[in-house]
Write an enzyme that holds these catalytic residues in place. Structure first.
Site, PDB file in Angstrom:
ATOM      1  CG  ASP A  66      55.926  83.529  62.624  1.00 39.19           C
ATOM      2  OD1 ASP A  66      56.874  82.794  62.978  1.00 39.19           O
ATOM      3  OD2 ASP A  66      55.619  84.567  63.234  1.00 39.19           O
ATOM      4  CB  VAL A  67      58.790  78.359  61.884  1.00 44.16           C
ATOM      5  CG1 VAL A  67      58.938  77.968  60.433  1.00 44.16           C
ATOM      6  CG2 VAL A  67      59.908  79.299  62.340  1.00 44.16           C
ATOM      7  CE1 TYR A 160      71.366  82.303  64.865  1.00 44.58           C
ATOM      8  CE2 TYR A 160      73.527  81.745  65.748  1.00 44.58           C
ATOM      9  CZ  TYR A 160      72.594  81.671  64.729  1.00 44.58           C
ATOM     10  OH  TYR A 160      72.885  80.967  63.586  1.00 44.58           O
ATOM     11  CE  LYS A 164      70.326  78.835  64.889  1.00 43.45           C
ATOM     12  NZ  LYS A 164      69.552  78.096  63.887  1.00 43.45           N
TER      13      LYS A 164
HETATM   14  N1  LIG Z   1      74.746  81.764  57.287  1.00 42.70           N
HETATM   15  C1  LIG Z   1      75.475  81.352  58.306  1.00 42.70           C
HETATM   16  O1  LIG Z   1      76.669  81.698  58.421  1.00 42.70           O
HETATM   17  C2  LIG Z   1      74.883  80.431  59.337  1.00 42.70           C
HETATM   18  C3  LIG Z   1      75.766  79.859  60.271  1.00 42.70           C
HETATM   19  C4  LIG Z   1      75.233  79.004  61.237  1.00 42.70           C
HETATM   20  C5  LIG Z   1      73.889  78.721  61.255  1.00 42.70           C
HETATM   21  N2  LIG Z   1      73.057  79.304  60.339  1.00 42.70           N
HETATM   22  C6  LIG Z   1      71.637  78.963  60.420  1.00 42.70           C
HETATM   23  O2  LIG Z   1      71.190  78.544  59.170  1.00 42.70           O
HETATM   24  C7  LIG Z   1      69.794  78.775  59.077  1.00 42.70           C
HETATM   25  C8  LIG Z   1      69.502  79.427  57.738  1.00 42.70           C
HETATM   26  O3  LIG Z   1      70.086  80.709  57.712  1.00 42.70           O
HETATM   27  P1  LIG Z   1      70.699  81.328  56.377  1.00 42.70           P
HETATM   28  O4  LIG Z   1      72.129  81.529  56.611  1.00 42.70           O
HETATM   29  O5  LIG Z   1      70.253  80.545  55.221  1.00 42.70           O
HETATM   30  O6  LIG Z   1      70.064  82.787  56.415  1.00 42.70           O
HETATM   31  P2  LIG Z   1      68.853  83.404  55.586  1.00 42.70           P
HETATM   32  O7  LIG Z   1      68.588  84.711  56.231  1.00 42.70           O
HETATM   33  O8  LIG Z   1      69.157  83.344  54.141  1.00 42.70           O
HETATM   34  O9  LIG Z   1      67.670  82.393  55.876  1.00 42.70           O
HETATM   35  C9  LIG Z   1      66.882  82.442  57.037  1.00 42.70           C
HETATM   36  C10 LIG Z   1      65.514  81.980  56.673  1.00 42.70           C
HETATM   37  O10 LIG Z   1      64.692  81.943  57.839  1.00 42.70           O
HETATM   38  C11 LIG Z   1      63.433  82.457  57.479  1.00 42.70           C
HETATM   39  N3  LIG Z   1      62.718  82.955  58.653  1.00 42.70           N
HETATM   40  C12 LIG Z   1      63.102  83.917  59.521  1.00 42.70           C
HETATM   41  N4  LIG Z   1      62.139  84.097  60.464  1.00 42.70           N
HETATM   42  C13 LIG Z   1      61.152  83.239  60.169  1.00 42.70           C
HETATM   43  C14 LIG Z   1      59.892  82.940  60.746  1.00 42.70           C
HETATM   44  N5  LIG Z   1      59.468  83.578  61.855  1.00 42.70           N
HETATM   45  N6  LIG Z   1      59.119  81.998  60.162  1.00 42.70           N
HETATM   46  C15 LIG Z   1      59.533  81.341  59.056  1.00 42.70           C
HETATM   47  N7  LIG Z   1      60.715  81.559  58.461  1.00 42.70           N
HETATM   48  C16 LIG Z   1      61.500  82.507  59.018  1.00 42.70           C
HETATM   49  C17 LIG Z   1      63.734  83.572  56.486  1.00 42.70           C
HETATM   50  O11 LIG Z   1      62.576  83.925  55.764  1.00 42.70           O
HETATM   51  C18 LIG Z   1      64.816  82.899  55.659  1.00 42.70           C
HETATM   52  O12 LIG Z   1      64.267  82.103  54.646  1.00 42.70           O
HETATM   53  C19 LIG Z   1      69.423  79.639  60.277  1.00 42.70           C
HETATM   54  O13 LIG Z   1      68.792  78.840  61.246  1.00 42.70           O
HETATM   55  C20 LIG Z   1      70.751  80.131  60.777  1.00 42.70           C
HETATM   56  O14 LIG Z   1      70.741  80.398  62.146  1.00 42.70           O
HETATM   57  C21 LIG Z   1      73.523  80.148  59.382  1.00 42.70           C
END
Ligand SMILES: NC(=O)c1ccc[n+]([C@@H]2O[C@H](COP(=O)([O-])OP(=O)(O)OC[C@H]3O[C@@H](n4cnc5c(N)ncnc54)[C@H](O)[C@@H]3O)[C@@H](O)[C@H]2O)c1
Length: 260
Positions: A66-67, A160, A164
């Site tokens: 858990d980060v 969020y 961010k």
């Molecule tokens: N998908 C989008 O449109 C988008 C847009 C902007 C930013 N982001 C950012 O990109 C990053 C990745 O998101 P994604 O789109 O791949 O979604 P995703 O849900 O596929 O990935 C999120 C990851 O975070 C991990 N995670 C969540 N809580 C955690 C914790 N407490 N400890 C360790 N790991 C944890 C999950 O297990 C998962 O692997 C995120 O930071 C998200 O905010 C995504």
């Protein structure tokens, strides 16, 4: 060696079992890096992501953490150092999406859940990464996956958007602190990317089209497209970039302020 080659580099990717993180794991390995996958709850997905690295002939390990937990992050980096060595590339992709709850109705628990994962998580991993890398004298790179919502707000997104925004300023502060060590720190700010975070858009083409029509390039992005940028930032071609945020959103954030 190509400008983008990451041969002999060791990367760690949080959230490496899903979405953008999994894309970065694959992209870094394809460019030659050994890669540690930090996964949260889905061990099979963590192992699958690490397995894809091994198929490319690179070293890999999948480690649970858990980060937002200091003890978990420290233990994970201990294991990674034992398994594949001290990392010189860190991609912070772990994150949770906005709750959709306005501040006046938001519990402290909800607020802390997002801030702990999306902001404190990057603090904990980046702190350990620099502490461990500095004595080796090797240069390195941190890439934080922020969001266009670090600077474009939405009602219901305070948890969020604030996390961010904090991650963006953590990026810029650390870039100043680590420049003398040869460690660059940058952020990638995605718009709409097709990952489980956008599960409804993956499942429902009509809903997806309704969102994509707001994007100037007319489509959502893919994890591969984010990975390409992360690889570039970690490569020799990106060596002079630090403290920057690179937006990758098909022009979505340009639409702000249009039409009225
Ligand atoms: N998908 C989008 O449109 C988008 C847009 C902007 C930013 N982001 C950012 O990109 C990053 C990745 O998101 P994604 O789109 O791949 O979604 P995703 O849900 O596929 O990935 C999120 C990851 O975070 C991990 N995670 C969540 N809580 C955690 C914790 N407490 N400890 C360790 N790991 C944890 C999950 O297990 C998962 O692997 C995120 O930071 C998200 O905010 C995504």
């Amino acid at each position: 060696m190509s400008e983008r080659s990451l041969i002999d580099r060791i990367a760690v990717v949080t959230g490496g079992e899903s979405g953008i993180g999994a894309g970065c794991v694959a992209g870094l390995a394809a460019a030659g890096a050994d890669v540690a996958v930090i996964y949260h709850q889905d061990k099979d997905a963590g192992e699958a992501s690490a397995g894809a690295v091994k198929l490319l002939g690179r070293k890999a390990v999948a480690v649970q953490a858990d980060v937002g937990s200091e003890a978990d992050v420290e233990a994970a980096f201990d294991r990674i150092a034992d398994a594949i060595g001290i990392p010189d590339i860190l991609v912070n992709s772990a994150g949770l999406n906005m709750s959709g709850v306005p501040v006046a109705k938001m519990s402290l628990e909800q607020w802390e859940r997002i801030v702990r994962t999306d902001l404190t998580g990057s603090f904990l991993t980046s702190r350990r990464f620099v502490r461990e890398l500095e004595p080796t004298g090797r240069p390195g790179t941190i890439v934080n996956i922020t969001s266009i919502h670090a600077s474009v707000m939405r009602p219901g997104g305070a948890d969020y958007d604030a996390a961010k925004g904090g991650q963006w300023n953590l990026t810029r502060t650390m870039a100043l602190e680590t420049a003398k060590l040869g460690i660059t720190v940058n952020a990638i700010a995605p718009g709409m990317i097709l990952t489980p975070m956008n599960q409804k858009a993956l499942d429902d083409p009509e809903y997806r089209r309704s969102l994509e029509q707001n994007i100037p390039l007319g489509r959502a992005g893919t994890p591969d497209e984010i990975a390409g940028l992360a690889v570039f930032l970690a490569s020799p071609a990106g060596a002079y970039i630090t403290g920057s945020t690179i937006t990758i959103d098909g022009g979505l954030s340009l639409v702000l302020g249009q039409g009225a």
